[in-house]
Design an enzyme around this catalytic site. Structure first.
Site, PDB file in Angstrom:
ATOM      1  N   ARG A  19       4.642   7.250  -4.083  1.00  0.00           N
ATOM      2  CA  ARG A  19       3.888   7.744  -2.957  1.00  0.00           C
ATOM      3  C   ARG A  19       4.799   8.273  -1.826  1.00  0.00           C
ATOM      4  NH1 ARG A  19      -1.550   5.772  -2.747  1.00  0.00           N
ATOM      5  NH2 ARG A  19      -1.306   5.042  -0.614  1.00  0.00           N
ATOM      6  N   ASP A  66      11.998  -8.561  -2.838  1.00  0.00           N
ATOM      7  CA  ASP A  66      10.701  -8.910  -2.250  1.00  0.00           C
ATOM      8  C   ASP A  66      10.911  -9.060  -0.745  1.00  0.00           C
ATOM      9  OD1 ASP A  66       8.324  -9.922  -1.381  1.00  0.00           O
ATOM     10  OD2 ASP A  66       8.390 -11.745  -2.610  1.00  0.00           O
ATOM     11  N   ARG A 126      18.641  -5.025  11.783  1.00  0.00           N
ATOM     12  CA  ARG A 126      19.718  -5.875  12.324  1.00  0.00           C
ATOM     13  C   ARG A 126      20.933  -5.823  11.401  1.00  0.00           C
ATOM     14  NH1 ARG A 126      18.984 -12.312  13.008  1.00  0.00           N
ATOM     15  NH2 ARG A 126      18.977 -12.111  10.747  1.00  0.00           N
ATOM     16  N   ASP A 142       1.896   4.140  11.767  1.00  0.00           N
ATOM     17  CA  ASP A 142       0.557   4.610  11.359  1.00  0.00           C
ATOM     18  C   ASP A 142      -0.045   5.235  12.603  1.00  0.00           C
ATOM     19  OD1 ASP A 142      -2.395   4.474  10.976  1.00  0.00           O
ATOM     20  OD2 ASP A 142      -1.867   3.425   9.135  1.00  0.00           O
ATOM     21  N   TYR A 155      -2.646  -5.729   9.857  1.00  0.00           N
ATOM     22  CA  TYR A 155      -1.842  -4.538   9.540  1.00  0.00           C
ATOM     23  C   TYR A 155      -1.529  -3.773  10.823  1.00  0.00           C
ATOM     24  CZ  TYR A 155      -0.980   0.311   8.096  1.00  0.00           C
ATOM     25  OH  TYR A 155      -0.449   1.575   7.964  1.00  0.00           O
TER      26      TYR A 155
HETATM   27  N1  LIG Z   1      -0.850   6.484   2.761  1.00  0.00           N
HETATM   28  C1  LIG Z   1      -1.149   6.936   3.962  1.00  0.00           C
HETATM   29  O1  LIG Z   1      -1.947   7.868   4.110  1.00  0.00           O
HETATM   30  C2  LIG Z   1      -0.535   6.286   5.185  1.00  0.00           C
HETATM   31  C3  LIG Z   1      -1.182   6.440   6.417  1.00  0.00           C
HETATM   32  C4  LIG Z   1      -0.637   5.835   7.536  1.00  0.00           C
HETATM   33  C5  LIG Z   1       0.549   5.113   7.432  1.00  0.00           C
HETATM   34  N2  LIG Z   1       1.152   4.991   6.212  1.00  0.00           N
HETATM   35  C6  LIG Z   1       2.415   4.222   6.137  1.00  0.00           C
HETATM   36  O2  LIG Z   1       3.362   4.956   5.375  1.00  0.00           O
HETATM   37  C7  LIG Z   1       4.161   4.064   4.583  1.00  0.00           C
HETATM   38  C8  LIG Z   1       4.054   4.443   3.117  1.00  0.00           C
HETATM   39  O3  LIG Z   1       2.680   4.498   2.776  1.00  0.00           O
HETATM   40  P1  LIG Z   1       2.209   4.409   1.250  1.00  0.00           P
HETATM   41  O4  LIG Z   1       0.731   4.584   1.255  1.00  0.00           O
HETATM   42  O5  LIG Z   1       3.049   5.298   0.414  1.00  0.00           O
HETATM   43  O6  LIG Z   1       2.572   2.870   0.979  1.00  0.00           O
HETATM   44  P2  LIG Z   1       2.036   1.901  -0.158  1.00  0.00           P
HETATM   45  O7  LIG Z   1       1.880   2.665  -1.413  1.00  0.00           O
HETATM   46  O8  LIG Z   1       0.840   1.152   0.352  1.00  0.00           O
HETATM   47  O9  LIG Z   1       3.244   0.838  -0.242  1.00  0.00           O
HETATM   48  C9  LIG Z   1       4.589   1.306  -0.362  1.00  0.00           C
HETATM   49  C10 LIG Z   1       5.404   0.273  -1.058  1.00  0.00           C
HETATM   50  O10 LIG Z   1       5.513  -0.934  -0.289  1.00  0.00           O
HETATM   51  C11 LIG Z   1       6.105  -1.857  -1.160  1.00  0.00           C
HETATM   52  N3  LIG Z   1       5.839  -3.255  -0.821  1.00  0.00           N
HETATM   53  C12 LIG Z   1       4.674  -3.865  -0.576  1.00  0.00           C
HETATM   54  N4  LIG Z   1       4.868  -5.205  -0.449  1.00  0.00           N
HETATM   55  C13 LIG Z   1       6.196  -5.422  -0.632  1.00  0.00           C
HETATM   56  C14 LIG Z   1       7.024  -6.574  -0.652  1.00  0.00           C
HETATM   57  N5  LIG Z   1       6.537  -7.814  -0.468  1.00  0.00           N
HETATM   58  N6  LIG Z   1       8.339  -6.420  -0.877  1.00  0.00           N
HETATM   59  C15 LIG Z   1       8.864  -5.195  -1.086  1.00  0.00           C
HETATM   60  N7  LIG Z   1       8.145  -4.062  -1.096  1.00  0.00           N
HETATM   61  C16 LIG Z   1       6.826  -4.179  -0.875  1.00  0.00           C
HETATM   62  C17 LIG Z   1       5.544  -1.576  -2.549  1.00  0.00           C
HETATM   63  O11 LIG Z   1       6.660  -1.538  -3.453  1.00  0.00           O
HETATM   64  P3  LIG Z   1       6.451  -1.874  -5.020  1.00  0.00           P
HETATM   65  O12 LIG Z   1       5.386  -0.916  -5.493  1.00  0.00           O
HETATM   66  O13 LIG Z   1       7.778  -1.636  -5.621  1.00  0.00           O
HETATM   67  O14 LIG Z   1       6.013  -3.311  -5.112  1.00  0.00           O
HETATM   68  C18 LIG Z   1       4.853  -0.217  -2.381  1.00  0.00           C
HETATM   69  O15 LIG Z   1       5.118   0.697  -3.418  1.00  0.00           O
HETATM   70  C19 LIG Z   1       3.639   2.655   4.880  1.00  0.00           C
HETATM   71  O16 LIG Z   1       4.470   2.067   5.862  1.00  0.00           O
HETATM   72  C20 LIG Z   1       2.239   2.895   5.430  1.00  0.00           C
HETATM   73  O17 LIG Z   1       1.821   1.876   6.313  1.00  0.00           O
HETATM   74  C21 LIG Z   1       0.623   5.545   5.084  1.00  0.00           C
END
Ligand SMILES: NC(=O)c1ccc[n+]([C@@H]2O[C@H](COP(=O)([O-])OP(=O)(O)OC[C@H]3O[C@@H](n4cnc5c(N)ncnc54)[C@H](OP(=O)(O)O)[C@@H]3O)[C@@H](O)[C@H]2O)c1
Length: 243
Positions: A19, A66, A126, A142, A155
């Site tokens: 993503r 993790d 850090r 976000d 969140y």
């Molecule tokens: N999607 C949107 O439209 C949108 C909108 C606003 C903000 N954002 C922000 O943009 C960023 C990326 O969004 P996204 O939708 O691509 O994210 P996502 O698919 O929801 O999550 C990204 C990755 O976070 C990792 N993650 C979750 N829990 C974890 C843990 N305990 N330890 C290590 N890694 C962990 C996962 O890695 P693994 O798969 O390897 O476990 C996952 O692939 C995020 O910060 C999100 O809040 C996204």
């Protein structure tokens, strides 16, 4: 295997397997960064993403961690340095996103959001500031940080606080390190939802369309490369934060 010759800049991107994180990895690799691609559960996707970067002539190594485990997270930057010998950029993109209101929502949900979305970026920032002589950090927020809707309360508060941490770190880590943020709007539906889920939402956005993962990667790259910008948030959201 990574072939960084220590002259190429290195970027650590968390949540880089899929993503938005993956798009950031590819864009940075195309711009000449060697990529330290962090993942947690998506090992297969991480290797596939690394292969795509090699095919395009880039350099990438994958690192499992993790981020809910603060001690393991502390080891991540040293592991990247051991592999590449340098680290120039950090992009905190990994995140969890679960429903919880203020009235209803377990403390466990709070703890997990604050551990992964706030404490882990803090530990990595850090660590980055400790080991890197100079460099640049981008935190992914976000667009809703400008609002106070409580459907995803834990969140949202973790992201709002990450926004404040971005500004504080920009002050404390200057002049060696710049710290900025990108606040995405409607880009991809949550993994559990179909893309049609976003169609209704985009009608309220001033630009009346969703953004792309490339839009986010472009904003990240701008902040990494523009050396007179620190403590800034780019709302990459079609104007959604204005309404
Ligand atoms: N999607 C949107 O439209 C949108 C909108 C606003 C903000 N954002 C922000 O943009 C960023 C990326 O969004 P996204 O939708 O691509 O994210 P996502 O698919 O929801 O999550 C990204 C990755 O976070 C990792 N993650 C979750 N829990 C974890 C843990 N305990 N330890 C290590 N890694 C962990 C996962 O890695 P693994 O798969 O390897 O476990 C996952 O692939 C995020 O910060 C999100 O809040 C996204």
């Amino acid at each position: 295997m990574p072939k960084n010759n220590r002259t190429q800049k290195v970027a650590l991107v968390t949540g880089g397997a899929k993503r938005i994180g993956e798009a950031v990895c590819r864009a940075l690799a195309r711009s000449g960064y060697s990529i330290a691609l962090h993942y947690s559960t998506s090992g297969v996707e991480a290797e596939q993403a690394a292969k795509r970067i090699y095919k395009e002539g880039g350099v990438c190594a994958t690192f499992a961690c993790d981020l809910a485990d603060a001690h393991a997270t502390e080891d991540l930057v040293p592991c990247v340095l051991e592999e590449f010998g340098r680290l120039d950029a950090l992009v905190n993109s990994a995140s969890i996103f679960e429903k919880s209101t203020l009235a209803e929502g377990s403390l466990d949900v709070w703890d997990r959001h604050f551990a992964v979305n706030l404490k882990a970026p803090y530990v990595l920032m850090r660590s980055f500031a400790h080991y890197a002589k100079q460099g640049s950090i981008v935190n992914i927020l976000d667009t809703h940080v400008s609002r106070s809707k409580t459907t995803y309360a834990a969140y949202l508060l973790s992201k709002k606080t990450l926004g404040e941490l971005t500004k504080m770190a920009a002050v404390e880590f200057a002049p060696r390190i710049r710290v900025n943020a990108v606040a995405p709007g409607i880009i991809l539906p949550p993994a559990s939802q179909k893309s049609g889920y976003l169609d209704r939402l985009v009608r309220q956005v001033p630009l009346q369309r969703k953004g792309s993962v490339e839009n986010i990667a472009h904003a990240v790259l701008f902040l990494l490369e523009n050396d007179y910008v620190t403590g800034q948030v780019i709302f990459e959201d079609g104007g959604e934060h204005l309404i």
